[in-house]
Design an enzyme around this catalytic site. Structure first.
Site, PDB file in Angstrom:
ATOM      1  N   GLY A  80      17.573  -6.695   7.083  1.00 26.84           N
ATOM      2  CA  GLY A  80      18.526  -7.217   8.059  1.00 26.84           C
ATOM      3  C   GLY A  80      18.472  -6.445   9.365  1.00 26.84           C
TER       4      GLY A  80
ATOM      5  N   LEU B 189      20.652  -4.449  10.773  1.00 29.35           N
ATOM      6  CA  LEU B 189      21.054  -3.052  10.615  1.00 29.35           C
ATOM      7  C   LEU B 189      20.104  -2.307   9.676  1.00 29.35           C
ATOM      8  CD1 LEU B 189      23.010  -0.666  10.938  1.00 29.35           C
ATOM      9  CD2 LEU B 189      24.341  -1.609   9.037  1.00 29.35           C
TER      10      LEU B 189
ATOM     11  N   ASP C 100      18.591  -8.500  -6.187  1.00 32.86           N
ATOM     12  CA  ASP C 100      19.685  -9.404  -5.823  1.00 32.86           C
ATOM     13  C   ASP C 100      20.969  -8.701  -6.254  1.00 32.86           C
ATOM     14  OD1 ASP C 100      21.670 -11.308  -5.680  1.00 32.86           O
ATOM     15  OD2 ASP C 100      20.424 -12.930  -6.481  1.00 32.86           O
ATOM     16  N   ILE C 101      21.790  -8.318  -5.291  1.00 34.39           N
ATOM     17  CA  ILE C 101      22.955  -7.484  -5.627  1.00 34.39           C
ATOM     18  C   ILE C 101      23.994  -8.227  -6.462  1.00 34.39           C
ATOM     19  CG2 ILE C 101      22.653  -5.903  -3.675  1.00 34.39           C
ATOM     20  CD1 ILE C 101      25.047  -7.402  -2.324  1.00 34.39           C
TER      21      ILE C 101
ATOM     22  N   THR D 117      26.426 -12.879   5.725  1.00 34.28           N
ATOM     23  CA  THR D 117      27.005 -12.609   7.046  1.00 34.28           C
ATOM     24  C   THR D 117      27.283 -13.872   7.877  1.00 34.28           C
ATOM     25  OG1 THR D 117      24.753 -12.256   7.880  1.00 34.28           O
ATOM     26  CG2 THR D 117      26.009 -10.297   7.255  1.00 34.28           C
TER      27      THR D 117
ATOM     28  N   THR E 134      33.682  -4.662   8.277  1.00 33.02           N
ATOM     29  CA  THR E 134      33.783  -5.476   9.487  1.00 33.02           C
ATOM     30  C   THR E 134      35.158  -5.397  10.159  1.00 33.02           C
ATOM     31  OG1 THR E 134      33.767  -7.792  10.241  1.00 33.02           O
ATOM     32  CG2 THR E 134      34.353  -7.426   7.970  1.00 33.02           C
ATOM     33  N   ASP E 135      35.167  -5.660  11.458  1.00 33.42           N
ATOM     34  CA  ASP E 135      36.428  -5.800  12.210  1.00 33.42           C
ATOM     35  C   ASP E 135      37.214  -7.028  11.743  1.00 33.42           C
ATOM     36  OD1 ASP E 135      34.347  -7.413  13.256  1.00 33.42           O
ATOM     37  OD2 ASP E 135      35.353  -7.602  15.193  1.00 33.42           O
TER      38      ASP E 135
ATOM     39  N   TYR F  91      35.119 -14.910   5.133  1.00 32.36           N
ATOM     40  CA  TYR F  91      34.204 -13.777   5.329  1.00 32.36           C
ATOM     41  C   TYR F  91      34.995 -12.466   5.355  1.00 32.36           C
ATOM     42  CZ  TYR F  91      31.121 -10.502   7.757  1.00 32.36           C
ATOM     43  OH  TYR F  91      30.394  -9.386   8.105  1.00 32.36           O
TER      44      TYR F  91
HETATM   45  N1  LIG Z   1      26.306  -8.937  12.312  1.00 33.04           N
HETATM   46  C1  LIG Z   1      27.514  -8.569  12.723  1.00 33.04           C
HETATM   47  O1  LIG Z   1      27.951  -8.891  13.858  1.00 33.04           O
HETATM   48  C2  LIG Z   1      28.391  -7.733  11.826  1.00 33.04           C
HETATM   49  C3  LIG Z   1      29.684  -7.453  12.240  1.00 33.04           C
HETATM   50  C4  LIG Z   1      30.500  -6.684  11.395  1.00 33.04           C
HETATM   51  C5  LIG Z   1      30.012  -6.192  10.199  1.00 33.04           C
HETATM   52  N2  LIG Z   1      28.746  -6.506   9.811  1.00 33.04           N
HETATM   53  C6  LIG Z   1      28.262  -5.998   8.533  1.00 33.04           C
HETATM   54  O2  LIG Z   1      27.149  -5.171   8.795  1.00 33.04           O
HETATM   55  C7  LIG Z   1      26.213  -5.269   7.723  1.00 33.04           C
HETATM   56  C8  LIG Z   1      24.835  -5.546   8.272  1.00 33.04           C
HETATM   57  O3  LIG Z   1      24.883  -6.760   9.020  1.00 33.04           O
HETATM   58  P1  LIG Z   1      23.555  -7.415   9.618  1.00 33.04           P
HETATM   59  O4  LIG Z   1      23.940  -8.181  10.820  1.00 33.04           O
HETATM   60  O5  LIG Z   1      22.471  -6.398   9.675  1.00 33.04           O
HETATM   61  O6  LIG Z   1      23.251  -8.468   8.449  1.00 33.04           O
HETATM   62  P2  LIG Z   1      21.931  -9.320   8.204  1.00 33.04           P
HETATM   63  O7  LIG Z   1      20.960  -9.155   9.320  1.00 33.04           O
HETATM   64  O8  LIG Z   1      22.417 -10.695   7.835  1.00 33.04           O
HETATM   65  O9  LIG Z   1      21.324  -8.587   6.930  1.00 33.04           O
HETATM   66  C9  LIG Z   1      21.930  -8.691   5.670  1.00 33.04           C
HETATM   67  C10 LIG Z   1      20.827  -8.630   4.645  1.00 33.04           C
HETATM   68  O10 LIG Z   1      21.427  -8.761   3.335  1.00 33.04           O
HETATM   69  C11 LIG Z   1      20.563  -9.595   2.571  1.00 33.04           C
HETATM   70  N3  LIG Z   1      21.241 -10.228   1.446  1.00 33.04           N
HETATM   71  C12 LIG Z   1      21.996 -11.361   1.443  1.00 33.04           C
HETATM   72  N4  LIG Z   1      22.353 -11.673   0.191  1.00 33.04           N
HETATM   73  C13 LIG Z   1      21.821 -10.725  -0.626  1.00 33.04           C
HETATM   74  C14 LIG Z   1      21.827 -10.521  -2.020  1.00 33.04           C
HETATM   75  N5  LIG Z   1      22.460 -11.364  -2.864  1.00 33.04           N
HETATM   76  N6  LIG Z   1      21.174  -9.454  -2.530  1.00 33.04           N
HETATM   77  C15 LIG Z   1      20.520  -8.597  -1.702  1.00 33.04           C
HETATM   78  N7  LIG Z   1      20.448  -8.738  -0.369  1.00 33.04           N
HETATM   79  C16 LIG Z   1      21.107  -9.801   0.173  1.00 33.04           C
HETATM   80  C17 LIG Z   1      20.108 -10.631   3.585  1.00 33.04           C
HETATM   81  O11 LIG Z   1      18.972 -11.315   3.107  1.00 33.04           O
HETATM   82  P3  LIG Z   1      18.736 -12.833   3.604  1.00 33.04           P
HETATM   83  O12 LIG Z   1      18.537 -12.767   5.080  1.00 33.04           O
HETATM   84  O13 LIG Z   1      17.512 -13.237   2.827  1.00 33.04           O
HETATM   85  O14 LIG Z   1      19.974 -13.598   3.238  1.00 33.04           O
HETATM   86  C18 LIG Z   1      19.807  -9.776   4.792  1.00 33.04           C
HETATM   87  O15 LIG Z   1      18.500  -9.249   4.803  1.00 33.04           O
HETATM   88  C19 LIG Z   1      26.759  -6.331   6.773  1.00 33.04           C
HETATM   89  O16 LIG Z   1      27.391  -5.693   5.707  1.00 33.04           O
HETATM   90  C20 LIG Z   1      27.775  -7.090   7.608  1.00 33.04           C
HETATM   91  O17 LIG Z   1      28.803  -7.634   6.829  1.00 33.04           O
HETATM   92  C21 LIG Z   1      27.922  -7.252  10.607  1.00 33.04           C
END
Ligand SMILES: NC(=O)c1ccc[n+]([C@@H]2O[C@H](COP(=O)([O-])OP(=O)(O)OC[C@H]3O[C@@H](n4cnc5c(N)ncnc54)[C@H](OP(=O)(O)O)[C@@H]3O)[C@@H](O)[C@H]2O)c1
Length: 276
Positions: free
Chosen positions: A10, A12, A34-35, A60, A99-100, A123
């Site tokens: 992802g 991050l 797969d978590i 997300t 998250t916020d 969410y």
């Molecule tokens: N993006 C934002 O603006 C934001 C804001 C606040 C908090 N956050 C938090 O920050 C963290 C990182 O966000 P990000 O934007 O980097 O997210 P991201 O790019 O969507 O990455 C999340 C990763 O988790 C993987 N994933 C989904 N389902 C899964 C499963 N069942 N088992 C294992 N892996 C799985 C996804 O794979 P797939 O792509 O194949 O689904 C993806 O590679 C998350 O916890 C999110 O909730 C994000």
């Protein structure tokens, strides 16, 4: 230190691999673990034997979660429950990225870590459920809430704006939701610092300062040197399944009280993103 990074592919997770360079890393995404699969999580975690699990994997898609709550709860709540049980079984520390959106946005001032939560969306509720599993099932944890993330990898608002700007049409962006855009490189560095600090607890980890999505878009076009017809709209003009908090700025009070540096202002972090 032996470290598992979930969500490693992802936006991050990819930056976390750089920020934690030098440690023995096991970066995993859905193909490796797969978590939501309890047995697989228990086996893979026990086999690697981590000291620390940095848990960034999540469902997300905020609007997708509203339409498919079961998937959001399965990944964000049960997936985190599984990792918490596995962390406890091997004595690993867990850092959970939250998250916020656990806040409802009605406070009218930045939220600190001691404010009450009240998520508006599925969410937000699913991520809060993850926080509660981490807190109730593990002894040594960090919960780091972030917001409005953008980076080199994956989909994000900055990339969407640049694409829309290039198309040369009028771009309409909401001006009544305020938050803190956060650079994934900065967040990964701060999470690495917190994760190695031994100061367990809840942290607000965003670039500091605040702006509306409209203001954020304006800054993106300015830094990109693009002349775009950008128009402010309000949320009622944009029908989306999930409600969003109107004001979800996070104050990094825990960092301040622990004498740890807050993250740099969002404008500086965005300029660095463009420079890189
Ligand atoms: N993006 C934002 O603006 C934001 C804001 C606040 C908090 N956050 C938090 O920050 C963290 C990182 O966000 P990000 O934007 O980097 O997210 P991201 O790019 O969507 O990455 C999340 C990763 O988790 C993987 N994933 C989904 N389902 C899964 C499963 N069942 N088992 C294992 N892996 C799985 C996804 O794979 P797939 O792509 O194949 O689904 C993806 O590679 C998350 O916890 C999110 O909730 C994000």
């Amino acid at each position: 230190m032996k470290i598992i990074i979930t969500g490693a592919d992802g936006q991050l997770g990819t930056e976390l691999q750089g920020a934690l360079r030098g440690h023995e890393l096991y970066p995993v995404d859905i193909e490796e673990i797969d978590i939501t699969d309890f047995t697989a999580v228990m086996e893979k975690v026990a086999c690697f034997g981590p000291d620390l699990i940095v848990h960034g994997a999540a469902y997300t898609d905020v609007d997708g979660a509203e339409l498919n709550p079961d998937i959001a709860f399965k990944v964000n709540a049960v997936g985190t429950q599984n990792l918490s049980v596995a962390a406890r079984a091997v004595g690993a520390v867990i850092l959970y990225v939250s998250t916020d959106f656990v806040f409802d946005g009605t406070k009218g001032a930045p939220y600190n870590e001691f404010d009450d939560v009240n998520p508006l969306s599925v969410y937000g509720r699913s991520k809060l459920a993850g926080e509660r599993y981490v807190q109730s099932l593990t002894n040594n944890y960090y919960i780091c809430r972030t917001a409005w993330l953008y980076g080199r990898y994956g989909h994000n608002f900055v990339k969407t704006m640049l694409k829309l700007g290039e198309e040369g049409k009028t771009v309409r962006v909401v001006d009544d939701q305020i938050g803190s855009p956060t650079n994934a490189v900065d967040l990964a560095a701060k999470l690495a610092e917190i994760a190695l600090s031994g100061r367990f607890g809840v942290y607000h980890t965003t670039n500091v300062g605040e702006v509306s999505w409209y203001g954020f878009a304006g800054k993106i076009f300015e830094l990109a040197g693009m002349d775009v017809d950008l128009q402010p709209i309000d949320s009622t003009q944009m029908e989306r399944p999930a409600p969003r908090p109107a004001y979800s700025v996070l104050r990094p009070l825990s960092l301040e009280l622990q004498g740890l540096a807050p993250m740099r202002p969002w404008e500086e972090a965005l300029a660095a993103y463009f420079k890189a």
